[in-house]
Scaffold this motif. Structure first.
Motif, PDB file in Angstrom:
ATOM      1  N   ARG A 283       9.753 -50.242  24.932  1.00 19.90           N
ATOM      2  CA  ARG A 283       9.482 -49.286  26.006  1.00 19.90           C
ATOM      3  C   ARG A 283      10.319 -48.040  25.721  1.00 19.90           C
ATOM      4  O   ARG A 283      11.554 -48.108  25.726  1.00 19.90           O
ATOM      5  CB  ARG A 283       9.856 -49.885  27.361  1.00 19.90           C
ATOM      6  N   LEU A 284       9.670 -46.929  25.461  1.00 18.72           N
ATOM      7  CA  LEU A 284      10.356 -45.723  25.013  1.00 18.72           C
ATOM      8  C   LEU A 284      10.292 -44.622  26.063  1.00 18.72           C
ATOM      9  O   LEU A 284       9.263 -44.442  26.720  1.00 18.72           O
ATOM     10  CB  LEU A 284       9.733 -45.207  23.713  1.00 18.72           C
ATOM     11  N   GLY A 285      11.388 -43.878  26.177  1.00 16.36           N
ATOM     12  CA  GLY A 285      11.382 -42.699  27.015  1.00 16.36           C
ATOM     13  C   GLY A 285      10.514 -41.615  26.406  1.00 16.36           C
ATOM     14  O   GLY A 285      10.368 -41.540  25.188  1.00 16.36           O
ATOM     15  N   ARG A 286       9.939 -40.773  27.260  1.00 22.31           N
ATOM     16  CA  ARG A 286       9.072 -39.694  26.795  1.00 22.31           C
ATOM     17  C   ARG A 286       9.669 -38.345  27.172  1.00 22.31           C
ATOM     18  O   ARG A 286      10.255 -38.197  28.242  1.00 22.31           O
ATOM     19  CB  ARG A 286       7.665 -39.825  27.380  1.00 22.31           C
ATOM     20  N   ILE A 287       9.463 -37.381  26.298  1.00 21.81           N
ATOM     21  CA  ILE A 287       9.899 -36.010  26.519  1.00 21.81           C
ATOM     22  C   ILE A 287       8.648 -35.151  26.598  1.00 21.81           C
ATOM     23  O   ILE A 287       7.927 -34.989  25.604  1.00 21.81           O
ATOM     24  CB  ILE A 287      10.812 -35.531  25.374  1.00 21.81           C
ATOM     25  N   ASP A 288       8.371 -34.613  27.772  1.00 21.50           N
ATOM     26  CA  ASP A 288       7.147 -33.844  27.990  1.00 21.50           C
ATOM     27  C   ASP A 288       7.253 -32.487  27.307  1.00 21.50           C
ATOM     28  O   ASP A 288       8.229 -31.761  27.470  1.00 21.50           O
ATOM     29  CB  ASP A 288       6.915 -33.670  29.492  1.00 21.50           C
ATOM     30  N   LYS A 289       6.226 -32.132  26.528  1.00 22.10           N
ATOM     31  CA  LYS A 289       6.180 -30.838  25.854  1.00 22.10           C
ATOM     32  C   LYS A 289       5.171 -29.897  26.503  1.00 22.10           C
ATOM     33  O   LYS A 289       5.022 -28.747  26.066  1.00 22.10           O
ATOM     34  CB  LYS A 289       5.825 -31.032  24.377  1.00 22.10           C
ATOM     35  N   GLY A 290       4.450 -30.393  27.504  1.00 22.26           N
ATOM     36  CA  GLY A 290       3.438 -29.578  28.158  1.00 22.26           C
ATOM     37  C   GLY A 290       2.085 -29.735  27.496  1.00 22.26           C
ATOM     38  O   GLY A 290       1.978 -30.092  26.318  1.00 22.26           O
ATOM     39  N   GLY A 291       1.036 -29.472  28.259  1.00 27.51           N
ATOM     40  CA  GLY A 291      -0.317 -29.540  27.722  1.00 27.51           C
ATOM     41  C   GLY A 291      -0.729 -30.929  27.287  1.00 27.51           C
ATOM     42  O   GLY A 291      -1.607 -31.081  26.424  1.00 27.51           O
ATOM     43  N   GLY A 292      -0.087 -31.952  27.832  1.00 25.66           N
ATOM     44  CA  GLY A 292      -0.415 -33.327  27.467  1.00 25.66           C
ATOM     45  C   GLY A 292       0.312 -33.837  26.249  1.00 25.66           C
ATOM     46  O   GLY A 292       0.193 -35.006  25.886  1.00 25.66           O
ATOM     47  N   ASP A 293       1.079 -32.976  25.596  1.00 29.04           N
ATOM     48  CA  ASP A 293       1.828 -33.372  24.407  1.00 29.04           C
ATOM     49  C   ASP A 293       3.195 -33.916  24.817  1.00 29.04           C
ATOM     50  O   ASP A 293       3.776 -33.480  25.820  1.00 29.04           O
ATOM     51  CB  ASP A 293       1.999 -32.173  23.474  1.00 29.04           C
ATOM     52  N   PHE A 294       3.710 -34.847  24.037  1.00 31.65           N
ATOM     53  CA  PHE A 294       5.020 -35.405  24.339  1.00 31.65           C
ATOM     54  C   PHE A 294       5.645 -35.971  23.073  1.00 31.65           C
ATOM     55  O   PHE A 294       4.963 -36.218  22.068  1.00 31.65           O
ATOM     56  CB  PHE A 294       4.914 -36.505  25.409  1.00 31.65           C
ATOM     57  N   ALA A 295       6.953 -36.158  23.132  1.00 32.69           N
ATOM     58  CA  ALA A 295       7.684 -36.883  22.089  1.00 32.69           C
ATOM     59  C   ALA A 295       8.266 -38.133  22.724  1.00 32.69           C
ATOM     60  O   ALA A 295       8.362 -38.239  23.944  1.00 32.69           O
ATOM     61  CB  ALA A 295       8.795 -36.014  21.511  1.00 32.69           C
ATOM     62  N   THR A 296       8.655 -39.085  21.900  1.00 23.64           N
ATOM     63  CA  THR A 296       9.303 -40.289  22.393  1.00 23.64           C
ATOM     64  C   THR A 296      10.724 -40.364  21.827  1.00 23.64           C
ATOM     65  O   THR A 296      11.098 -39.589  20.932  1.00 23.64           O
ATOM     66  CB  THR A 296       8.548 -41.558  21.969  1.00 23.64           C
ATOM     67  N   ASP A 297      11.475 -41.327  22.320  1.00 25.25           N
ATOM     68  CA  ASP A 297      12.818 -41.551  21.780  1.00 25.25           C
ATOM     69  C   ASP A 297      12.761 -41.838  20.282  1.00 25.25           C
ATOM     70  O   ASP A 297      13.685 -41.498  19.539  1.00 25.25           O
ATOM     71  CB  ASP A 297      13.480 -42.736  22.491  1.00 25.25           C
ATOM     72  N   ALA A 298      11.668 -42.445  19.848  1.00 27.48           N
ATOM     73  CA  ALA A 298      11.541 -42.758  18.422  1.00 27.48           C
ATOM     74  C   ALA A 298      11.386 -41.490  17.584  1.00 27.48           C
ATOM     75  O   ALA A 298      11.927 -41.405  16.475  1.00 27.48           O
ATOM     76  CB  ALA A 298      10.351 -43.691  18.194  1.00 27.48           C
ATOM     77  N   ASP A 299      10.637 -40.497  18.086  1.00 21.19           N
ATOM     78  CA  ASP A 299      10.506 -39.216  17.374  1.00 21.19           C
ATOM     79  C   ASP A 299      11.885 -38.602  17.147  1.00 21.19           C
ATOM     80  O   ASP A 299      12.217 -38.147  16.043  1.00 21.19           O
ATOM     81  CB  ASP A 299       9.659 -38.226  18.186  1.00 21.19           C
ATOM     82  N   VAL A 300      12.682 -38.569  18.206  1.00 22.53           N
ATOM     83  CA  VAL A 300      14.002 -37.935  18.141  1.00 22.53           C
ATOM     84  C   VAL A 300      14.924 -38.698  17.199  1.00 22.53           C
ATOM     85  O   VAL A 300      15.621 -38.110  16.358  1.00 22.53           O
ATOM     86  CB  VAL A 300      14.619 -37.846  19.552  1.00 22.53           C
TER      87      VAL A 300
END
Length: 270
Positions: A36-53
């Motif tokens: 279960r990963l946290g999400r970082i909202d980038k707007g416009g429906g786009d997001f990153a997760t803790d795994a991206d970071v």
């Protein structure tokens, strides 16, 4: 899995640095899969997760250790490193975030030195595709290396259907799929990760098509474009002009015939 922890000294060539960085990021992506990963909202429906970071940090740690004077442009962290550095790395730590967030393994880690070496790691396939800018090859877990050999034999064309669509109404990817000549000659695929661009270089796709702006310095596309060029693919924008001189988008094809067919359809021909 591929050993990502083999040491390399400061004299290691850029392709090995790119591969080591991509594999370090792939380790993180694989280890965090299914959580279960946290999400970082980038707007416009786009997001990153803790795994991206976390994956981007792993890639940057490798680059900083091997090339401390180089700058980095990361998808999540933005511009980092020495201002005005002559060399810049482009890092997309998890291409296919939406796939990953719903436990789909179609993702990639992209690392490219601007106008130089590049690597694309498949975290779940045990492979890393790499180029020194002259040749392109794949390293497979337990199987060594072999050259990448483009082929159109599969007739599979991967098409990016995600927005934005800057060239609409003149070009819409969905209309390419509806072109009567497309179904007669090709079969569509929508993987939704730029791993598919590396697959063109590897002969697993006949072509890849996407709309967009100038993708030559895109963290998402630079590594795949470098692989395709080094492997001998035909790589242009959707207007047929060379990448960097085009109005935008990308058509990466295994050979001239496939590229010509797709360009004819994009331009509204038979």
């Amino acid at each position: 899995m591929i050993d990502t922890h083999s040491s390399f000294d400061a004299a290691a060539d850029d392709a090995d640095v790119a591969a080591a960085g991509a594999l370090a990021g792939a380790d993180v992506v694989r280890s965090m899969y299914g959580r279960r990963l946290g999400r970082i909202d980038k707007g416009g429906g786009d997001f990153a997760t803790d795994a991206d970071v976390a994956a981007e940090k792993a890639v940057l740690d490798v680059i900083r250790a091997a090339r401390p004077g180089d700058a980095v442009l990361g998808e999540e962290g933005g511009q980092q490193g020495a201002a005005g550095a002559a060399r810049q790395w482009l890092v997309d730590p998890l291409c296919g975030t939406l796939n990953y967030a719903v436990s789909t393994m179609a993702v990639a880690v992209n690392v490219a030195l601007r106008d130089g070496a590049a690597a694309v790691a498949d975290p779940f396939g045990g492979e890393v595709y790499l180029t020194d800018g002259r040749t392109a090859r794949v390293r497979r877990e337990g199987a060594g290396e072999e050259p990448l050999r483009p082929s159109s034999a599969s007739r599979l064309v991967d098409v990016n259907l995600d927005p934005p669509f800057p060239h609409a109404p003149g070009f819409r990817a969905v209309e390419l799929l509806a072109h009567p000549g497309f179904a007669a000659r090709f079969r569509p695929r929508v993987v939704s990760t730029t791993l598919a661009v590396a697959w063109v270089a590897a002969g697993r796709r006949a072509a890849y098509v996407t709309d967009g702006g100038d993708l030559s310095d895109s963290v998402h596309f630079a590594a795949g474009i470098a692989l395709c060029r080094a492997a001998g693919c035909v790589v242009t924008g959707i207007d047929g002009a060379p990448i960097g001189e085009t109005a935008g988008g990308l058509v990466a094809a295994a050979d001239e015939e496939t590229h010509a067919l797709l360009m004819s359809m994009i331009r509204g021909g038979a």
